[in-house]
Enzyme design. Structure first.
Site, PDB file in Angstrom:
ATOM      1  N   ARG A 126      -3.786  15.977   2.270  1.00  0.00           N
ATOM      2  CA  ARG A 126      -5.075  16.161   1.586  1.00  0.00           C
ATOM      3  C   ARG A 126      -6.057  15.027   1.865  1.00  0.00           C
ATOM      4  NH1 ARG A 126      -1.358  18.227  -2.650  1.00  0.00           N
ATOM      5  NH2 ARG A 126      -0.665  16.080  -2.678  1.00  0.00           N
ATOM      6  N   ILE A 127      -5.586  13.779   1.693  1.00  0.00           N
ATOM      7  CA  ILE A 127      -6.514  12.641   1.812  1.00  0.00           C
ATOM      8  C   ILE A 127      -6.885  12.402   3.278  1.00  0.00           C
ATOM      9  CG2 ILE A 127      -6.835  10.169   1.342  1.00  0.00           C
ATOM     10  CD1 ILE A 127      -5.019  10.571  -1.150  1.00  0.00           C
ATOM     11  N   THR A 158      -4.935   2.673   2.345  1.00  0.00           N
ATOM     12  CA  THR A 158      -5.247   3.080   0.967  1.00  0.00           C
ATOM     13  C   THR A 158      -4.082   3.866   0.367  1.00  0.00           C
ATOM     14  OG1 THR A 158      -6.347   5.059   1.823  1.00  0.00           O
ATOM     15  CG2 THR A 158      -7.771   3.184   1.264  1.00  0.00           C
ATOM     16  N   ARG A 203       0.072   3.087   0.242  1.00  0.00           N
ATOM     17  CA  ARG A 203       0.957   2.196  -0.496  1.00  0.00           C
ATOM     18  C   ARG A 203       1.226   0.956   0.351  1.00  0.00           C
ATOM     19  NH1 ARG A 203      -0.285   4.441  -4.388  1.00  0.00           N
ATOM     20  NH2 ARG A 203       0.977   5.453  -6.001  1.00  0.00           N
ATOM     21  N   GLU A 259       2.250  -5.704  -5.627  1.00  0.00           N
ATOM     22  CA  GLU A 259       1.075  -5.818  -6.495  1.00  0.00           C
ATOM     23  C   GLU A 259       1.464  -6.337  -7.875  1.00  0.00           C
ATOM     24  OE1 GLU A 259      -0.930  -2.048  -6.550  1.00  0.00           O
ATOM     25  OE2 GLU A 259      -1.078  -1.984  -4.379  1.00  0.00           O
ATOM     26  N   HIS A 294      -6.535  -2.128  -5.341  1.00  0.00           N
ATOM     27  CA  HIS A 294      -6.001  -0.780  -5.633  1.00  0.00           C
ATOM     28  C   HIS A 294      -7.023   0.059  -6.424  1.00  0.00           C
ATOM     29  CE1 HIS A 294      -1.938   1.489  -6.051  1.00  0.00           C
ATOM     30  NE2 HIS A 294      -2.942   2.338  -5.954  1.00  0.00           N
ATOM     31  N   GLY A 329      -8.582   2.861  -5.059  1.00  0.00           N
ATOM     32  CA  GLY A 329      -8.807   4.137  -4.368  1.00  0.00           C
ATOM     33  C   GLY A 329      -9.304   5.251  -5.287  1.00  0.00           C
TER      34      GLY A 329
HETATM   35  C1  DGY Z   1      -2.236   7.095  -6.767  1.00  0.00           C
HETATM   36  O1  DGY Z   1      -2.740   8.027  -7.407  1.00  0.00           O
HETATM   37  O2  DGY Z   1      -1.138   7.177  -6.250  1.00  0.00           O
HETATM   38  C2  DGY Z   1      -3.043   5.850  -6.646  1.00  0.00           C
HETATM   39  O3  DGY Z   1      -2.387   4.855  -6.017  1.00  0.00           O
HETATM   40  C3  DGY Z   1      -3.577   5.414  -7.977  1.00  0.00           C
HETATM   41  O4  DGY Z   1      -4.678   6.197  -8.165  1.00  0.00           O
END
Ligand code: DGY
Length: 315
Positions: free
Chosen positions: A153-154, A232, A234, A263, A281, A283
């Protein structure tokens, strides 16, 4: 029924839960002792990426527990085998954060490529000596090859957002993704092939045992000289020590990072590098997106506790 929110949840979700259940809220920062003490008797636990959910916690909750609802799309914080073994459900919040995360990936590409943070700092320190013909040269997205590692998706939304930049798109994915490849004019390659040609490499995979340190020293060494890495997804997908070396000695020209291995700790070597853009973090950190995530998270809890299929299950 009792719902335990391990930390906190925006009102868009919390209000839905408090209208239906007895909600206990751990607050910030995360306190595992609080969670352990409040888990017994819970029907649902609301977690997020900073809350490890293991078999011990599930057992502590006891046989009232039905669902662990993550306030995130990533669910590497949840031991899904332990959830499955106990016959429980786990849910996440996909889709609603796709655009926010993709926009941040593009922003990091541009910030790293055009040296926006580095030059902002030079400017604020009063070190700018005035315009010079070959000062602060960066690189454009226009005409660049962008490699998307993960075309879900992203990754696909990033491809869509980049349409106006006239980039060449390549991607890796475990699946062929033929339809999406055709839709966005992207070519599927093996990872080594993608790295060899990409001016920008943007990471969009889940953190799993297979993707842990996928970007280690040998992989980073295969990047095109001068490439820009954006992460963006992990932090654990990239070996930080190897990344620092690749930014100092090549082949990377710069990196734009939203996520980190441990983190909130960020290694000093990374912070010291002028060719990194580092954000904490963020995003999914827009009002509209966090509200949508909270609402979906609550809908998942409500569905399971009503005996229905949750909208976005992972187990
Ligand atoms: C996620 O949704 O996995 C992000 O890292 C936090 O929004």
């Amino acid at each position: 029924m009792k719902v335990v929110v391990a930390r906190t949840l925006p009102a868009a979700g919390l209000d839905k839960l408090t209208a239906r259940f007895d909600v206990e809220i751990g607050g910030l920062p995360f306190d595992r002792d609080w969670l352990d003490a409040h888990a017994p008797g819970a029907s649902a636990i609301v977690a997020d990426p900073t809350v490890p959910v293991d078999g011990e916690l599930l057992d502590r909750a006891g046989d009232t527990l039905q669902v662990v609802a993550n306030f995130a799309v990533g669910f590497d914080n949840i031991d899904t085998d332990a959830v499955r073994e106990r016959g429980l459900r786990a849910t996440n919040t996909p889709d609603v954060l796709t655009n926010a995360t993709a926009e941040l990936a593009v922003a990091l590409m541009q910030a790293a490529g055009r040296r926006i943070v580095e030059t902002d700092q030079i400017f604020r320190r009063g070190e700018w000596v005035g315009w010079e013909p070959e000062q602060f040269l960066g690189r454009e997205l226009h005409g660049a090859t962008v490699g998307l590692v993960g075309f879900g998706r992203i990754g696909q939304r990033v491809a869509e957002l980049l349409a106006g930049f006239d980039v060449e798109l390549v991607f890796t994915d475990a699946h062929p993704m033929d339809e999406a490849a055709a839709k966005y004019g992207a070519r599927r390659l093996e990872l080594d092939e993608l790295l060899a040609v990409s001016d920008y490499v943007s990471l969009h995979v889940n953190l799993t045992p297979e993707t842990k340190h996928l970007f280690d020293a040998p992989t980073l060494a295969g990047c095109k000289p001068g490439a820009i890495l954006v992460n963006t997804c992990r932090g654990g997908v990239v070996d930080t020590a190897a990344l620092v070396d690749a930014l100092k000695d090549g082949p990377l020209a710069a990196a734009g990072l939203d996520v980190y291995e441990n983190e909130p700790a960020v290694p000093e070597e990374l912070v010291a590098l002028a060719n990194t853009v580092l954000v904490p973090h963020i995003g999914s950190a827009t009002r509209v997106t966090r509200d949508a995530m909270a609402s979906l998270c609550a809908d998942n809890v409500i569905a399971v506790l009503d005996g229905e299929e949750p909208p976005t299950p992972v187990v």
